[in-house]
Design a protein around this motif. Structure first.
Motif, mmCIF file in Angstrom:
data_model
loop_
_atom_site.group_PDB
_atom_site.id
_atom_site.type_symbol
_atom_site.label_atom_id
_atom_site.label_comp_id
_atom_site.label_asym_id
_atom_site.label_seq_id
_atom_site.Cartn_x
_atom_site.Cartn_y
_atom_site.Cartn_z
ATOM 1 N N PRO A 157 0.844 -5.164 -0.912
ATOM 2 C CA PRO A 157 -0.374 -6.068 -1.007
ATOM 3 C C PRO A 157 -0.305 -7.603 -1.030
ATOM 4 C CG PRO A 157 -0.209 -5.172 -3.084
ATOM 5 C CD PRO A 157 0.903 -4.540 -2.295
ATOM 6 N N HIS A 158 -1.261 -8.253 -0.776
ATOM 7 C CA HIS A 158 -1.172 -9.791 -0.545
ATOM 8 C C HIS A 158 0.265 -10.304 -0.092
ATOM 9 C CE1 HIS A 158 -4.510 -9.491 -3.498
ATOM 10 N NE2 HIS A 158 -3.876 -8.664 -4.245
ATOM 11 N N THR A 159 0.624 -9.783 1.175
ATOM 12 C CA THR A 159 1.842 -10.460 1.871
ATOM 13 C C THR A 159 1.244 -10.273 3.286
ATOM 14 O OG1 THR A 159 3.031 -8.631 0.414
ATOM 15 C CG2 THR A 159 3.863 -9.443 2.387
ATOM 16 N N ARG A 160 1.188 -11.461 3.704
ATOM 17 C CA ARG A 160 0.946 -11.936 4.981
ATOM 18 C C ARG A 160 2.247 -12.186 5.880
ATOM 19 N NH1 ARG A 160 -3.588 -13.555 7.854
ATOM 20 N NH2 ARG A 160 -4.734 -13.580 5.685
ATOM 21 N N VAL A 161 2.035 -11.460 6.847
ATOM 22 C CA VAL A 161 3.169 -11.329 8.141
ATOM 23 C C VAL A 161 2.832 -12.700 8.843
ATOM 24 C CG1 VAL A 161 3.970 -10.420 10.199
ATOM 25 C CG2 VAL A 161 3.125 -8.770 8.196
ATOM 26 N N THR A 162 3.881 -13.686 9.001
ATOM 27 C CA THR A 162 3.783 -15.112 9.590
ATOM 28 C C THR A 162 4.517 -14.989 10.993
ATOM 29 O OG1 THR A 162 5.672 -15.476 8.313
ATOM 30 C CG2 THR A 162 3.588 -16.116 7.188
ATOM 31 N N ALA A 163 5.293 -14.122 11.106
ATOM 32 C CA ALA A 163 6.258 -14.066 12.454
ATOM 33 C C ALA A 163 6.968 -12.622 12.687
ATOM 34 C CB ALA A 163 7.247 -15.231 12.397
ATOM 35 N N ASP A 176 -4.543 -8.486 2.260
ATOM 36 C CA ASP A 176 -5.602 -8.221 1.467
ATOM 37 C C ASP A 176 -4.927 -7.228 0.165
ATOM 38 O OD1 ASP A 176 -5.640 -5.489 2.091
ATOM 39 O OD2 ASP A 176 -7.042 -6.147 3.557
ATOM 40 N N ASP A 177 -5.736 -7.154 -0.701
ATOM 41 C CA ASP A 177 -5.343 -6.349 -1.960
ATOM 42 C C ASP A 177 -4.786 -4.535 -1.431
ATOM 43 O OD1 ASP A 177 -7.715 -4.684 -1.825
ATOM 44 O OD2 ASP A 177 -8.592 -5.486 -3.685
ATOM 45 N N GLY A 196 -1.193 -4.208 8.010
ATOM 46 C CA GLY A 196 -2.654 -3.906 8.020
ATOM 47 C C GLY A 196 -3.163 -2.811 7.233
ATOM 48 N N SER A 197 -4.194 -2.897 6.139
ATOM 49 C CA SER A 197 -4.545 -1.687 5.464
ATOM 50 C C SER A 197 -5.898 -1.442 5.565
ATOM 51 C CB SER A 197 -4.117 -2.042 3.950
ATOM 52 O OG SER A 197 -4.738 -3.042 3.634
ATOM 53 N N GLY A 198 -6.362 -1.852 6.960
ATOM 54 C CA GLY A 198 -7.740 -1.334 7.169
ATOM 55 C C GLY A 198 -8.011 0.113 7.370
ATOM 56 N N LEU A 199 -9.030 0.522 8.078
ATOM 57 C CA LEU A 199 -9.292 1.956 8.353
ATOM 58 C C LEU A 199 -7.997 2.344 9.286
ATOM 59 C CD1 LEU A 199 -13.199 2.424 8.554
ATOM 60 C CD2 LEU A 199 -11.449 3.647 7.113
ATOM 61 N N ALA A 200 -7.610 1.476 10.361
ATOM 62 C CA ALA A 200 -6.834 1.886 11.280
ATOM 63 C C ALA A 200 -5.175 1.891 10.528
ATOM 64 C CB ALA A 200 -6.441 0.725 12.272
ATOM 65 N N GLY A 201 -4.833 1.045 9.953
ATOM 66 C CA GLY A 201 -3.558 0.979 9.038
ATOM 67 C C GLY A 201 -3.495 2.260 8.240
#
Ligand SMILES: Cc1cc2nc3c(=O)[nH]c(=O)nc-3n(C[C@H](O)[C@H](O)[C@H](O)COP(=O)(O)OP(=O)(O)OC[C@H]3O[C@@H](n4cnc5c(N)ncnc54)[C@H](O)[C@@H]3O)c2cc1C
Length: 378
Positions: free
Chosen positions: A76-82, A35-36, A8-13
């Motif tokens: 970026p643009h990398t979704r964790v799936t497991a 996300d980007d 996660g690259s939101g404010l928390a990450g």
């Protein structure tokens, strides 16, 4: 050595990354984000019209720049799936990655609106920069916006849109805005101030369907009333993202459950920000995640540090009538004492012995929030 992986690259990450780097410039840290990866401050989304900012202008440093500045890897643009907590490895949609410590900072999803009608699929929600860009594109050339939900985010968007000249309808199930945080007098004062700049309230109502009509949509309410709208924005709330953790056998409740050290039940897996339920509390605001980031950075760099929150008032960004609120703990005994002045309301929640347990301030009274927060902390 495997990196600390932050998902996660939101404010928390990103706040966690910055706090780690204040203490340690060399431990490898990787941020994996769907996300980007551009840095932005999410609270700015709900007052960007008034502050004259486009979605593009709200984006700060790119993923690449953040990586360079913070000596980190950002994917970026990398979704964790497991997550495999046994082998300490995450699976993503572009490969696998080993971690030494894993931090889930994956935020929250808008609650599905459940509306029927051929326009239901066009109802928007704004929870990140990409959503906001889509929203700004959609409202271009429109005059009327319907907002579903009169909570914090709904009220802030209502103020921003009305201030910018849109006619705004807000459909809200409660009897006044922010009814879970504010006593009725404070909520009504805020509602009146927003009405004065062009907001029409539909209290005690829910929307049932959204259908397409010429030039936009018709929103039908549970009492049969119909509202014309160029765009419909859902702001009915957010739900912590828990499925990834749950599928990995990590305990979840309202959010991903942690103790005061932000440890989940799985060794070396932590959670923070909007997705986390820390010692039973999910606090989806900026200040708590800042406190969490400082504590977790200390923990991850060798000094185990539990989260200790100060008194944290929430400011509602409704310049037509600003609100500062620090609600009493759920189930706190006592009640509100409300003083109404011409320019604002001061509501203090006290127990039987007069001890302050929370407050709600509106208009000119919001200036007292610092002193009252100190009194509460004491
Ligand atoms: C419009 C709006 C206005 C607000 N105003 C205020 C305010 O005035 N004051 C205040 O205190 N709070 C406010 N808030 C709340 C505050 O913005 C949030 O609490 C905070 O931004 C949450 O940050 P986060 O990093 O936890 O989550 P997010 O910002 O949602 O970040 C989650 C990250 O996780 C990534 N992610 C999710 N799933 C995966 C996956 N499987 N794999 C990889 N990456 C993943 C996402 O891409 C994203 O980068 C507001 C919220 C909104 C929506």
């Amino acid at each position: 050595m495997h990196p600390i992986v932050i998902v996660g690259s939101g404010l928390a990450g990103y706040t966690l990354l910055k706090e780690i780097r204040k203490r340690d410039m060399t431990t490898p840290v990787t941020i994996v984000t769907a996300d980007d990866g551009a840095f932005y401050s999410k609270p700015n989304l709900s007052n960007a019209l008034t502050s004259g900012k486009t979605a593009a202008a709200l984006a700060g440093a790119s993923a690449e720049k953040m990586a360079t500045e913070q000596n980190a890897t950002v994917l970026p643009h990398t979704r964790v799936t497991a997550i495999d907590t046994q082998t300490r490895r995450i699976r993503t949609d572009s490969g696998e990655l080993d971690y030494s410590k894993l931090v889930l900072a994956i935020g929250a999803d808008p609650i599905p609106h459940g509306l029927s009608g051929d326009g239901a699929g066009s109802v928007l929600a704004v929870n990140d920069l990409a959503d906001y860009a889509a929203f700004r594109g959609a409202i271009d050339g429109k005059k009327r916006i319907t907002i579903l939900g009169g909570g914090l985010i709904g009220c802030e968007f209502a103020n921003d849109l009305a201030q910018a000249g849109f006619a705004v309808d807000v459909v809200h199930l409660g009897g006044w805005p922010l009814e879970r945080l504010l006593p009725v007098e404070a909520g009504r004062r805020m509602a009146d101030s927003l009405a004065a700049i062009g907001v029409t309230w539909h209290f005690g109502r829910t929307a049932k369907s959204v259908t397409r009509v010429a030039n936009g949509y018709q929103v039908t309410l549970d009492n049969g009333d119909a509202i014309d709208a160029g765009v419909v924005l859902s702001a009915i709330g957010l739900r912590p993202r828990t499925l990834l953790a749950q599928a990995a056998g990590i305990a979840v409740g309202r959010g991903i459950q942690t103790n005061g050290l932000l440890e989940t039940g799985s060794p070396d897996v932590y959670a923070m920000g909007d997705c986390a339920e820390v010692e039973g509390l999910n606090l989806p605001y900026v200040q708590p995640l800042m406190v969490q980031a400082r504590a977790l950075a200390a923990t991850l760099t060798g000094t185990p540090t539990p989260v200790a929150y100060p008194a944290m008032p929430v400011m509602v960004k409704t310049p037509a009538h600003p609100v500062a609120v620090l609600p009493p703990k759920i189930g706190a005994a006592g009640g509100w004492k409300v003083e109404c002045g011409d320019t604002g309301i001061c509501a203090l929640h006290t127990d039987a012995s007069g001890r302050l347990q929370g407050f709600a301030l509106t208009g000119s009274e919001t200036g007292r929030r610092g002193a009252l927060a100190k009194e509460l902390a004491a």
